[in-house]
Scaffold this motif. Structure first.
Motif, PDB file in Angstrom:
ATOM      1  N   LEU A 102      35.242  36.957  41.526  1.00 54.40           N
ATOM      2  CA  LEU A 102      35.218  37.523  42.870  1.00 54.40           C
ATOM      3  C   LEU A 102      33.990  37.053  43.642  1.00 54.40           C
ATOM      4  O   LEU A 102      34.087  36.607  44.787  1.00 54.40           O
ATOM      5  CB  LEU A 102      35.262  39.046  42.805  1.00 54.40           C
ATOM      6  N   VAL A 131      34.073  34.568  46.952  1.00 52.54           N
ATOM      7  CA  VAL A 131      33.520  35.004  48.239  1.00 52.54           C
ATOM      8  C   VAL A 131      32.397  34.065  48.678  1.00 52.54           C
ATOM      9  O   VAL A 131      32.323  33.682  49.855  1.00 52.54           O
ATOM     10  CB  VAL A 131      33.040  36.470  48.156  1.00 52.54           C
ATOM     11  N   CYS A 132      31.532  33.680  47.745  1.00 54.25           N
ATOM     12  CA  CYS A 132      30.464  32.731  48.090  1.00 54.25           C
ATOM     13  C   CYS A 132      31.045  31.388  48.527  1.00 54.25           C
ATOM     14  O   CYS A 132      30.526  30.748  49.446  1.00 54.25           O
ATOM     15  CB  CYS A 132      29.520  32.529  46.907  1.00 54.25           C
ATOM     16  N   VAL A 143      33.984  30.919  50.030  1.00 53.82           N
ATOM     17  CA  VAL A 143      34.537  31.091  51.378  1.00 53.82           C
ATOM     18  C   VAL A 143      33.407  31.064  52.408  1.00 53.82           C
ATOM     19  O   VAL A 143      33.503  30.395  53.443  1.00 53.82           O
ATOM     20  CB  VAL A 143      35.346  32.405  51.476  1.00 53.82           C
ATOM     21  N   ILE A 144      32.327  31.776  52.111  1.00 49.46           N
ATOM     22  CA  ILE A 144      31.184  31.780  53.031  1.00 49.46           C
ATOM     23  C   ILE A 144      30.620  30.372  53.176  1.00 49.46           C
ATOM     24  O   ILE A 144      30.283  29.935  54.276  1.00 49.46           O
ATOM     25  CB  ILE A 144      30.102  32.769  52.547  1.00 49.46           C
ATOM     26  N   HIS A 188      39.051  28.673  47.357  1.00 51.05           N
ATOM     27  CA  HIS A 188      38.067  29.737  47.206  1.00 51.05           C
ATOM     28  C   HIS A 188      38.686  31.110  47.465  1.00 51.05           C
ATOM     29  O   HIS A 188      38.331  32.089  46.795  1.00 51.05           O
ATOM     30  CB  HIS A 188      36.877  29.504  48.134  1.00 51.05           C
ATOM     31  N   ILE A 189      39.606  31.189  48.397  1.00 52.86           N
ATOM     32  CA  ILE A 189      40.305  32.455  48.636  1.00 52.86           C
ATOM     33  C   ILE A 189      41.122  32.838  47.412  1.00 52.86           C
ATOM     34  O   ILE A 189      41.133  34.009  46.993  1.00 52.86           O
ATOM     35  CB  ILE A 189      41.186  32.357  49.896  1.00 52.86           C
ATOM     36  N   ALA A 247      38.807  34.206  44.754  1.00 52.09           N
ATOM     37  CA  ALA A 247      38.375  35.567  45.066  1.00 52.09           C
ATOM     38  C   ALA A 247      39.490  36.576  44.793  1.00 52.09           C
ATOM     39  O   ALA A 247      39.248  37.649  44.212  1.00 52.09           O
ATOM     40  CB  ALA A 247      37.922  35.662  46.517  1.00 52.09           C
TER      41      ALA A 247
END
Length: 72
Positions: A13, A17-18, A20-21, A52-53, A56
């Motif tokens: 997770l 998230v990292c 996506v950012i 990446h999504i 996550a």
């Protein structure tokens, strides 16, 4: 087993998230190992944000599975 699933789910997770950012703001370089993984998988070139999504969401699902596992 529950603790292992929580650990794996949490790592996935956070990494997703990292990632996506990092795709939205390229100057954010925390946890760059997911970039290395996506570079090695050639079929993901051009689909980095989607990958990446998925990472996550997979981490979130593993955490939900871990929540449902009973302690022995």
């Amino acid at each position: 087993m529950k603790k292992l699933l929580e650990l794996v789910g949490g790592i996935l997770l956070i990494a997703g998230v990292c990632g996506v950012i990092r795709e939205v703001w390229p100057w954010f370089r925390l946890m760059g190992f997911t970039d290395w993984l996506i570079e090695k998988a050639g079929f993901l070139q051009g689909w980095e944000l989607f990958a990446h999504i998925v990472i996550a969401v997979l981490g979130f699902l593993v955490l939900m599975i871990a929540d449902g596992v009973r302690k022995a």
